[in-house]
Enzyme design. Structure first.
Site, PDB file in Angstrom:
ATOM      1  N   TYR A  89      65.907  44.141  -1.405  1.00  0.00           N
ATOM      2  CA  TYR A  89      64.568  43.543  -1.344  1.00  0.00           C
ATOM      3  C   TYR A  89      63.484  44.556  -1.706  1.00  0.00           C
ATOM      4  O   TYR A  89      62.323  44.185  -1.894  1.00  0.00           O
ATOM      5  CB  TYR A  89      64.265  42.989   0.058  1.00  0.00           C
TER       6      TYR A  89
ATOM      7  N   LYS B 293      80.115  45.343   1.234  1.00  0.00           N
ATOM      8  CA  LYS B 293      81.137  45.045   0.240  1.00  0.00           C
ATOM      9  C   LYS B 293      81.524  46.362  -0.430  1.00  0.00           C
ATOM     10  O   LYS B 293      81.183  46.634  -1.589  1.00  0.00           O
ATOM     11  CB  LYS B 293      80.649  43.985  -0.764  1.00  0.00           C
TER      12      LYS B 293
ATOM     13  N   ASP C 209      70.406  39.030   6.345  1.00  0.00           N
ATOM     14  CA  ASP C 209      69.556  37.845   6.182  1.00  0.00           C
ATOM     15  C   ASP C 209      70.441  36.591   6.067  1.00  0.00           C
ATOM     16  O   ASP C 209      70.248  35.593   6.779  1.00  0.00           O
ATOM     17  CB  ASP C 209      68.713  38.039   4.909  1.00  0.00           C
TER      18      ASP C 209
END
Ligand SMILES: NC(=O)C1=CN([C@@H]2O[C@H](COP(=O)(O)OP(=O)(O)OC[C@H]3O[C@@H](n4cnc5c(N)ncnc54)[C@H](O)[C@@H]3O)[C@@H](O)[C@H]2O)C=CC1
Ligand SMILES: CC(C)CC(=O)C(=O)O
Ligand SMILES: [Mg+2]
Length: 370
Positions: free
Chosen positions: A143, A194, A251
């Site tokens: 973000y 990940k 989120d």
């Protein structure tokens, strides 16, 4: 008793002001019946601020937030502002506040209240008693990473770019928040990334492992890929206690966890900065939901997430445990009595709007807390 604390309220857009109104009534109740008063200010953020000042997060709002003991935030955004240039989007209001106040740890408890077992997306046995805490990094990652933007390539086609960047320090400080919480709770922490396909994920896993080994050997640390975590939250949610994740994954996973608790309208959050030498830290409290444009203005939004965010504020920033518990208990009592907003209906429950829900919670507070 006077709490003498400076509280900045930022209702924002959409259902933000509607659910914040119900918290303002609780604040008035506290003044009237418990003789607790705050130095209360209201400020502008999001689309409302953009229209009034030209900025989704005016400098004045940032300064007032920096000077407050805690900030209670509503929600920002909506289709009305969707076509604006990116740097004008209302959502930048909350991102700038998190960044300017250094609020890097977003704590998102997902608790299934007993009366809401029937409103969960999952079967009752899977979620009864569920109490997990998602710790989401909130000032870094994709973000915020540079470069970002939409550019036109030599062939005339457009390319969108976002960049996930995490430094070792950014990972370490939010990991310590998660480890500290795990130590106080059941001693289990699941770190999510990940690492199989992302470099930030590889670093995330390495740093969290190192901190765990060196500083929190008593905490049982496990690692899980984010896609698997999403699936496991839906199939065996009670295996989790504290879940640590990046800005993006946290989120997504917290919205998913909201469905387990019945609704986005039930989930509060606290976003915390680092304590200074005196122990003071900046903190902002907000429901995890957005401005819900599909129901805004209809008087049907669930005010519980905003109220429970205020309870978290009282507990975490003002040390007012008793008052926080009263609000939580009043919410649970009203839900148990069968009054529900539309998002959390269950068999045999009665549908009410935002303000009737607020009335009922105030009545419960009156019975329990005066
Ligand atoms: N922190 C913030 O201010 C956030 C802002 N947003 C912004 O909000 C706007 C709408 O985003 P959406 O993706 O629709 O997410 P959203 O969270 O606003 O709504 C998703 C769904 O949940 C429902 N919902 C949310 N809160 C509810 C409540 N208290 N009671 C009953 N139902 C509730 C909505 O009606 C909608 O169907 C967008 O502009 C988005 O960028 C989204 C998330 C967080
Ligand atoms: C910046 C927000 C609009 C992103 C979000 O969905 C959230 O913080 O939960
Ligand atoms: Mg979100």
């Amino acid at each position: 008793m006077t709490a003498n604390k400076k509280l900045l309220v930022l209702p924002g857009d959409g259902i933000g002001p509607e659910v914040m109104r119900e918290v303002r009534r609780i604040i008035e109740w506290m003044d009237r019946r418990r003789h607790v008063s705050f130095t209360l200010e209201e400020g502008q953020v999001g689309g409302a601020a953009l229209e009034a000042t030209g900025s989704p997060c005016p400098d004045e709002t940032v300064e007032r937030a920096l000077g407050a003991d805690a900030v209670l935030f509503g929600s920002v955004g909506g289709p009305r502002w969707d076509s604006l240039p990116f740097d004008k989007r209302p959502e930048l209001g909350i991102l700038r506040l998190r960044k300017e106040l250094g609020l890097f740890a977003n704590l998102r408890p997902a608790v299934v209240l007993n009366p809401l077992v029937d409103a969960s997306s999952l079967k009752p046995d899977l979620v009864r008693g569920l109490d997990l805490m998602i710790v989401r990094e909130s000032t870094g990652g994709i973000y915020f990473g540079e470069p970002r933007g939409i550019e036109t390539l030599p062939n005339g086609k457009r390319r969108g770019v976002d960049t996930e960047v995490y430094t070792e320090e950014e990972i370490a400080r939010v990991a310590r928040v998660a480890f500290d919480l795990a130590r106080k709770r059941t001693g289990r922490l699941t770190s999510v990334e990940k690492a199989n396909v992302m470099q930030t994920g590889r670093l995330w896993r390495a740093v969290v492992s190192e901190i765990g080994k060196a500083e929190y050997p008593e905490v049982e640390l496990s690692h899980m890929y984010a896609d698997n975590c999403a699936m496991q939250l839906c199939s065996r949610p009670k295996q989790f206690d504290v879940v640590l994740a990046s800005n993006l994954f946290g989120d997504l996973l917290s919205d998913l966890a909201a469905a387990l608790t019945g609704s986005l309208g039930m989930l509060p959050s606290a976003t915390l900065g680092a304590p200074d030498a005196t122990g003071r830290r900046h903190a902002l409290y907000e429901p995890i939901h957005g401005s819900a444009p599909d129901i805004a203005g209809k008087g049907i939004a669930n005010p519980c997430a905003q109220m429970l965010s205020f309870a978290m504020l009282l507990r975490w920033s003002f040390g007012m445990e008793e008052d926080a518990k009263l609000i939580e208990a009043a919410v649970e009592k009203v839900l148990a009595g069968g009054l529900r907003t539309a998002d959390i209906m269950g068999p045999g429950t009665a549908r009410v709007g935002t303000s009737v829900m607020g009335d009922a919670i105030l009545r419960e507070l009156d019975k329990m807390g005066a």
